[in-house]
Each structure stands twice: as C-alpha cells, then as structure tokens.
Design an enzyme around this catalytic site. Sequence first.
Site, PDB file in Angstrom:
ATOM      1  N   LYS A  37      -5.310  -9.579   6.235  1.00  0.00           N
ATOM      2  CA  LYS A  37      -4.452  -9.172   7.141  1.00  0.00           C
ATOM      3  C   LYS A  37      -4.550  -7.687   7.673  1.00  0.00           C
ATOM      4  CE  LYS A  37      -0.786 -12.286   5.110  1.00  0.00           C
ATOM      5  NZ  LYS A  37       0.619 -12.120   4.259  1.00  0.00           N
ATOM      6  N   GLY A  92     -13.591  -6.044   4.526  1.00  0.00           N
ATOM      7  CA  GLY A  92     -12.263  -6.849   4.451  1.00  0.00           C
ATOM      8  C   GLY A  92     -11.457  -7.387   5.645  1.00  0.00           C
ATOM      9  N   CYS A 107       0.884  -1.203  -0.160  1.00  0.00           N
ATOM     10  CA  CYS A 107      -0.144  -0.172   0.128  1.00  0.00           C
ATOM     11  C   CYS A 107       0.996   1.352  -0.123  1.00  0.00           C
ATOM     12  CB  CYS A 107      -1.046   0.051   1.337  1.00  0.00           C
ATOM     13  SG  CYS A 107      -0.081  -0.153   2.829  1.00  0.00           S
ATOM     14  N   ASN A 108       1.995   1.021   0.434  1.00  0.00           N
ATOM     15  CA  ASN A 108       2.962   2.280   0.695  1.00  0.00           C
ATOM     16  C   ASN A 108       3.896   2.662  -0.591  1.00  0.00           C
ATOM     17  OD1 ASN A 108       1.761   3.503   2.710  1.00  0.00           O
ATOM     18  ND2 ASN A 108       2.906   2.293   4.220  1.00  0.00           N
ATOM     19  N   ARG A 109       4.144   1.383  -1.311  1.00  0.00           N
ATOM     20  CA  ARG A 109       5.489   1.375  -2.406  1.00  0.00           C
ATOM     21  C   ARG A 109       5.294   0.405  -3.469  1.00  0.00           C
ATOM     22  NH1 ARG A 109       9.648   1.838   0.212  1.00  0.00           N
ATOM     23  NH2 ARG A 109       8.712   1.876   2.541  1.00  0.00           N
ATOM     24  N   SER A 132       9.549   2.979   6.107  1.00  0.00           N
ATOM     25  CA  SER A 132       8.137   2.886   6.175  1.00  0.00           C
ATOM     26  C   SER A 132       7.416   4.255   6.553  1.00  0.00           C
ATOM     27  CB  SER A 132       7.618   1.662   7.230  1.00  0.00           C
ATOM     28  OG  SER A 132       8.119   0.357   6.592  1.00  0.00           O
ATOM     29  N   GLY A 150      -7.127  -5.977   7.585  1.00  0.00           N
ATOM     30  CA  GLY A 150      -8.526  -5.595   8.222  1.00  0.00           C
ATOM     31  C   GLY A 150      -8.558  -6.174   9.486  1.00  0.00           C
ATOM     32  N   GLN A 169       4.945  -5.080   9.531  1.00  0.00           N
ATOM     33  CA  GLN A 169       4.299  -5.669   8.259  1.00  0.00           C
ATOM     34  C   GLN A 169       5.143  -5.772   7.240  1.00  0.00           C
ATOM     35  OE1 GLN A 169       0.335  -4.071   7.462  1.00  0.00           O
ATOM     36  NE2 GLN A 169      -0.290  -6.087   6.458  1.00  0.00           N
TER      37      GLN A 169
END
Length: 535
Positions: free
Chosen positions: A279, A276, A135-137, A194, A281, A201
């Site tokens: 992981k 959802g 989601c970040n990269r 991060s 959620g 995670q």
Amino acid sequence: MAVSTTSFSGVKLEATFLKSSPASSWASPSSQLPILRKLIRGKKPLIQRGVRCEVAASDALVQTDKLSALEQLKTSAADRYTKERSSIVVIGLSVHTTPVEMREKLAIPEAEWPRAIGELCSLNHIEEAAVLSTCNRMEIYLVALSQHRGVKEVTEWMSKTSGIPVSELCQHRFLLYNKDATQHIFEVSAGLDSLVLGEGQILAQVKQVVKVGQGVMGFGRNISGLFKHAITVGKRVRTETNIAAGAVSVSSAAVELALMKLPDSSNATAKMLVVGAGKMGKLVIKHLAAKGCTQMVVVNRTEERVAAIREELKGVEIIYKPLTEMLTCAAEADVVFTSTASETPLFLKEHVKDLPSVGPEVGGLRLFIDISVPRNVGSCITDLENVRVYNVDDLKEVVAANKEDRLRKAMEAQAIIAEESKQFEAWRDSLETVPTIKKLRAYAERIRMAELEKCLSKMGDDIPKKTRKAVEDLSRGIVNKLLHGPMQHLRCDGSDSRTLSETLENMHALNRMFSLDTEISVLEQKLRAKVENQK
C-alpha cells in the site's frame, strides 16, 4: 448496582487478590497476609457457594479472626471492581512521543494481532483488547477490570515482547482512560493525531483493526463498538470538514522530502528505486508519477502487484526487479524508497559502503527514504559520507509547510468528535442494563411458554396448525406489547432526554419487582469466564 462479593473460590481469591493487591489494600499488611494465606492454603480451607467455610475442629478458635480478615479483603479489594464498571484504557507510543528506534521494536505485524489480543486478554485484569500498530504509532486499547493493575500488566507484557525495559517504556508512553481514550481514537481515525494532519490512510488502518478482530476472542463488545464508532467519526469528519482536501500522506511527504533534498534541476532526471509494492509503496510510485517521474525501478517479492500498478499508470515506465537484484538496483539509483513489512533491515553498512557514488548533478549523495516501521535501512549507514538516510520521523519538515489550513478544519472536526463521544458514552452506559433486559425477556418468555402449554393442552391434541400458530403469535404479541414500555425505559442511547441515572433507577426497580437480581457477583462472573477461556 448491588452485587454479592461472597462467593469466590479459594483459588480465585489467591490469584486475584494475593498476587496483585498492593499493601495499601490491607488493613494491616504484616498481620493480615499470613492469616489470609492460611485461610486459603490451610489443611481444609473450602469456600463453598453457600459461603460457608468448613474448617477442622482444631482451627475453630481462629475461625472468627480469619473470617474477619477475609471480609476486610473482600471489602477493600473486591468491591473496587464491582462498584465501578471496567475502564477503557489506551497505552500508546506514537511519533509525537517516541523515536522510531523504539517504535520499531514494539511494532506488531497485522498477522500477529489476534495472537497479541489473546495474550493480552489472558492477563488477570484485562477483559478486551485491540492493537493499532502503524508506522507512526503503536497503541493498545483495553477494557481493564482495574486501571492501575491492567496498565502494569500490559506494560510488562510490552516490555517482555519488545525487550525494552519498563522504565524506558514509561518515559515515552501515554495513558488515557475512558472519555479521554474515546476522544483519542476518534481523533486518530479522523486524522487529527497523524503526523500528516488529515491523511486518509489511518482510517483504513482503523477499519483493518475491526476486520482482523472479527471472531477473535477478546475483541469484545466494548472495544469493537469503540472502533466501529471511530470509523463512523473518521468518515463524518472527512465529509463535513473536507480536512483531507490537499492533505499529504506519509508516502507523498516522503516523495516531497526526496525532491527537497535533490537539486531542482535533477528532479525529473534522478533515478528512482522503490523497494516494496504494498500500500505504501504503491502510493510512493503514484506520487512520483504525479511529480513528473516517467521511469522507475520497483523491487518486490513477486511481479503481480507491480504489474497491476503498471496497468494503472500506463504513461510511466515501471521496471520490475526481484528482491535478489535489490543491491544491484540500489547501485544504479540516486534515490531509494523503502516500504516493506520486513522485520529486519534490508540495507546495512556492509551492503552500501561499496556502492558506486552518485553523480554531482544529483548532489553527490545517495538518498535513502525509509518509511517502514520497523526500519528497512539500518541507522549504521548514516556513518557513510556519500549517503543520507531519512525515516518517518524526518517527514515533519515537509508536513509543517501545509498544516495551517487544515488546523482550522481540525477545530471544526473537534466539535464533531465531542458530539460523537457523547453518543458513544451513552451507548456504553446503556450496556449496564443489558443483563436486566435479557433477564426480563427470559422471565416473560418462561411465563408465556408455561401459559401457552396450559392453553394448548386444554384445546386438545387435534388443534389445526394454523390455530396453534395463531395462539402462539397472540401470546408472543401480548408479551412484546407489555415489555415494550419497560424495555424503552431501560435504554439510554442518547436519542432522548433520559439520563443514565434515571435508566439505572428503572433497572433497579425492575430487578426488585420481578426478582431479577443476580446472586453471583459481577467480578466472579468475569473471573469464571477468564478461567474457562484459559482452560
């Protein structure tokens, strides 16, 4: 290492050089290009392994000029590949450089990683590849025969698959090479890069890259070794610096953000909906429970995951609803968290505009906290007056609050990363000698087998099995003892004071002494392997 660059086929020369070499690689572009094309595409242009060009008698007068041009080509283009080893390259777009609107177009689902690796390695200048898409990269790790051409080919591939123009990608991407690339993935695995410093995670996501890459053509020795070493670094940093202590995750930051936007008096009473139960959620649900939420609705495709979470959190009332009831559940919720792998938005303006307003006790605004990439909540919803939408890029204000202490720990982590980077570079350097090690062992094994056969034939046919085995073991033991010293001096793994230059000198000496030098160029080997793989 000395290599031969004189045994290319016409097709390989055309594909590798004529299509990709810039004009600067040529002594005189306007004059040499037609000559070379004639040489490769003429009536009878054959380039044999013996490096003889058979030309028609009518072409004899221009043969010298053509060969001269070909030699210039080999010197200017081929040697650039064979004099330097392949480069490790990172092409990345992360939360630090790229808005979520672009990252979601580039995102590659985990199930598609093997396909992406295959497509990347089919490019002319790419040997190995790996994809890290979260989601970040969105980062692509490569082993490239040529840095410039490799980056160009992959950037064009990214543009083609995402629909984003190359010029726009170039504005937001970052490029790192070799040692910088190594340091970057180590920092990523340690949680230093991060959005939420020290979050755990990302280490699980790096592990997943290795798990998915196992057995995939193109997830080769260099990239596999890089990611495995990154996992070791991530574990070591978390153990020795305690950087993860008190660290928030993206999911916990999402919960914190929601509680920051709600009136304090409504934190315990606001109606929560989580869409959802994967992981992310699951972590949202756990953090909501930790903040005192005792009831929530969870929408998921199936009930299995929700039931498992319910078993874990027995003190919390978790109500399962199928996806078909999502909008009905959203109408009753004050806060909606979304975290699914859907590649299209689940909530659009037409879905939300007619939902009943929330009460003034929760601020009069329905909150959508979307931590999915691609986003589950369309940006068009922000036009509605009674709704507020937040995505992963909006978590920065939460993260900034508890960053200072972990920044001090990050300084300790950098020392570990520097040490591990040296070890990885030493390991990668040692790969230079692997072909010589294999050839030396094969050479010794051929001699051993030949002499063993002579010995056994002299001993007759009625040799007891025990005696035969003893003779074989003796021959094998002698060879291993003799090879031990040379093998030790061909290894450069950072465990002793031996430098790479000393190791390479040893390699060249052994190549000369035992005539181990290969007759085929490194580049041609790589090109042949690529052609065979494509077939």
